[in-house]
Design a protein around this motif. Structure first.
Motif, PDB file in Angstrom:
ATOM      1  N   TYR A 146      -0.538  -2.973 -12.920  1.00  0.00           N
ATOM      2  CA  TYR A 146       0.527  -2.448 -12.056  1.00  0.00           C
ATOM      3  C   TYR A 146      -0.044  -1.946 -10.739  1.00  0.00           C
ATOM      4  CZ  TYR A 146       3.959   0.996 -10.354  1.00  0.00           C
ATOM      5  OH  TYR A 146       4.816   1.731  -9.584  1.00  0.00           O
ATOM      6  N   VAL A 147       0.591  -2.355  -9.657  1.00  0.00           N
ATOM      7  CA  VAL A 147       0.262  -1.857  -8.316  1.00  0.00           C
ATOM      8  C   VAL A 147       1.522  -1.242  -7.730  1.00  0.00           C
ATOM      9  CG1 VAL A 147      -0.279  -2.540  -5.951  1.00  0.00           C
ATOM     10  CG2 VAL A 147      -1.651  -3.418  -7.838  1.00  0.00           C
ATOM     11  N   SER A 148       1.421  -0.001  -7.302  1.00  0.00           N
ATOM     12  CA  SER A 148       2.573   0.735  -6.781  1.00  0.00           C
ATOM     13  C   SER A 148       2.738   0.515  -5.289  1.00  0.00           C
ATOM     14  CB  SER A 148       2.387   2.229  -7.062  1.00  0.00           C
ATOM     15  OG  SER A 148       3.387   2.989  -6.419  1.00  0.00           O
ATOM     16  N   ASN A 176       0.414   4.820  -2.922  1.00  0.00           N
ATOM     17  CA  ASN A 176      -0.901   5.030  -3.521  1.00  0.00           C
ATOM     18  C   ASN A 176      -0.814   5.948  -4.744  1.00  0.00           C
ATOM     19  OD1 ASN A 176      -3.773   5.394  -3.795  1.00  0.00           O
ATOM     20  ND2 ASN A 176      -3.484   7.361  -2.774  1.00  0.00           N
ATOM     21  N   ASN A 184     -11.242   3.115 -14.343  1.00  0.00           N
ATOM     22  CA  ASN A 184     -10.737   1.888 -14.958  1.00  0.00           C
ATOM     23  C   ASN A 184     -11.589   1.466 -16.146  1.00  0.00           C
ATOM     24  OD1 ASN A 184      -8.378   0.207 -13.551  1.00  0.00           O
ATOM     25  ND2 ASN A 184      -9.409   1.393 -11.957  1.00  0.00           N
ATOM     26  N   MET A 205      -4.094  -0.288  -0.500  1.00  0.00           N
ATOM     27  CA  MET A 205      -3.477  -1.387  -1.236  1.00  0.00           C
ATOM     28  C   MET A 205      -4.535  -2.377  -1.717  1.00  0.00           C
ATOM     29  SD  MET A 205      -0.998  -2.979  -2.593  1.00  0.00           S
ATOM     30  CE  MET A 205       0.428  -2.027  -2.039  1.00  0.00           C
ATOM     31  N   MET A 223      -6.186  -0.963  -4.796  1.00  0.00           N
ATOM     32  CA  MET A 223      -5.336  -1.113  -5.978  1.00  0.00           C
ATOM     33  C   MET A 223      -5.330  -2.556  -6.471  1.00  0.00           C
ATOM     34  SD  MET A 223      -2.019   1.414  -5.443  1.00  0.00           S
ATOM     35  CE  MET A 223      -1.600   0.957  -3.754  1.00  0.00           C
ATOM     36  N   LEU A 224      -5.236  -3.496  -5.525  1.00  0.00           N
ATOM     37  CA  LEU A 224      -5.229  -4.910  -5.902  1.00  0.00           C
ATOM     38  C   LEU A 224      -6.549  -5.303  -6.570  1.00  0.00           C
ATOM     39  CD1 LEU A 224      -3.519  -6.431  -2.736  1.00  0.00           C
ATOM     40  CD2 LEU A 224      -2.553  -6.360  -5.043  1.00  0.00           C
ATOM     41  N   SER A 254      -8.552  -3.436  -8.226  1.00  0.00           N
ATOM     42  CA  SER A 254      -8.679  -2.815  -9.544  1.00  0.00           C
ATOM     43  C   SER A 254      -7.873  -3.561 -10.610  1.00  0.00           C
ATOM     44  CB  SER A 254      -8.263  -1.342  -9.491  1.00  0.00           C
ATOM     45  OG  SER A 254      -6.876  -1.199  -9.232  1.00  0.00           O
ATOM     46  N   VAL A 255      -6.711  -4.116 -10.270  1.00  0.00           N
ATOM     47  CA  VAL A 255      -5.925  -4.836 -11.286  1.00  0.00           C
ATOM     48  C   VAL A 255      -6.399  -6.281 -11.446  1.00  0.00           C
ATOM     49  CG1 VAL A 255      -3.878  -3.388 -11.086  1.00  0.00           C
ATOM     50  CG2 VAL A 255      -4.059  -5.423  -9.662  1.00  0.00           C
ATOM     51  N   LEU A 260       3.557  -6.060  -9.204  1.00  0.00           N
ATOM     52  CA  LEU A 260       3.092  -5.670  -7.871  1.00  0.00           C
ATOM     53  C   LEU A 260       4.291  -5.245  -7.027  1.00  0.00           C
ATOM     54  CD1 LEU A 260       0.711  -8.739  -7.235  1.00  0.00           C
ATOM     55  CD2 LEU A 260       0.210  -6.610  -8.468  1.00  0.00           C
ATOM     56  N   PRO A 316       3.422  -5.424  -2.499  1.00  0.00           N
ATOM     57  CA  PRO A 316       1.980  -5.495  -2.221  1.00  0.00           C
ATOM     58  C   PRO A 316       1.655  -5.972  -0.812  1.00  0.00           C
ATOM     59  CG  PRO A 316       2.668  -7.390  -3.521  1.00  0.00           C
ATOM     60  CD  PRO A 316       3.848  -6.464  -3.454  1.00  0.00           C
TER      61      PRO A 316
END
Length: 255
Positions: free
Chosen positions: A56-58, A61, A76, A114, A117-118, A120-121, A131, A134
């Protein structure tokens, strides 16, 4: 009932305030104040297994301000069994942010947050990526890179990996969108595979003098000093007989 097709990139399209982030947060387990049921995959997985398989990316942040990219990697590794730290670092380098690895998250730009976050997933072994907006904080070149990352992710899955992303400007992501859901005021008002939607609707451009008559036929009617245009359902194309119009296949943004 809303179903996200497996093995494809699905775009959730709608204006700001349409309810996209609310739906994303519900699917990601961030919000629990909803009615109804959510079933992931075939429904046989435990909550812990679902969390492991979903990324999941919010739109905003979700890292703590004092964290660094190094801290994000360490967290993670603790949270997810299939997080690849080496892949995470490689992605951060590819995205041009690793030189800032020792900076606190609060000092990074929205675009860099962003990208973190990207990274990391995409560094995890998952089957579903959620996403939320994104592309919004990214520059045009990075949006193209994001599309490539999504397409590679899906292709590597051979039908077992799915991406569900939201956007209010689908033109940025149209070339990676397989399936589209259009949301308005919290409801899905249209959905389908992009190629099917492009067959369902026809873009019609007409003469200025025919504008008043065409307005009752066309969807999303627009009029300017040169003429008018709008969408027509393919099944109602015969209603345009007798008009001097130009018809084209619409793009997803126009739909």
């Amino acid at each position: 009932e809303l179903q996200i097709p497996e093995g494809f990139a699905t775009a959730l399209i709608g204006e700001n305030g349409a309810g996209k982030s609310t739906l994303m947060n519900i699917l990601a387990g961030v919000r629990l104040d909803y009615k109804g049921d959510i079933t992931y995959y075939d429904g046989s997985f435990s909550d812990e297994e679902v969390r492991e398989r979903n990324g999941y990316v919010s739109a905003s942040n979700y890292f703590l301000p004092h964290w660094t990219m190094e801290a994000v990697a360490e967290l993670n590794e603790l949270l997810f069994e299939h997080f690849d730290k080496e892949k995470y670092e490689m992605l951060c380098k590819d995205l041009g942010i690793w030189e800032s690895k020792n900076k606190s998250i609060s000092k990074l730009s929205d675009g860099m947050k962003m990208k973190t976050m990207l990274a990391s997933v995409f560094a995890r072994e998952t089957n579903l990526l959620l996403l939320d907006e994104p592309a919004s904080p990214l520059d045009p070149l990075m949006r193209d890179e994001l599309c490539s990352m999504i397409r590679n992710y899906i292709d590597e899955g051979n039908g077992d990996k799915t991406v569900f992303f939201s956007t209010h400007n689908v033109s940025d992501m149209e070339n990676v969108t397989d399936y589209a859901m259009i949301m308005e005021q919290g409801r899905i008002v249209e959905q389908g595979f992009v190629e099917d939607l492009k067959e369902k609707y026809i873009l019609v451009k007409g003469e200025k003098e025919d504008a008043d008559k065409l307005q009752s036929i066309l969807i999303g009617f627009q009029k300017n000093s040169y003429g008018c245009e709008g969408l027509c359902l393919s099944e109602k194309l015969d209603q345009l007989a007798g008009f001097d119009v130009l018809t084209e296949t619409p793009n997803l943004s126009q739909i």
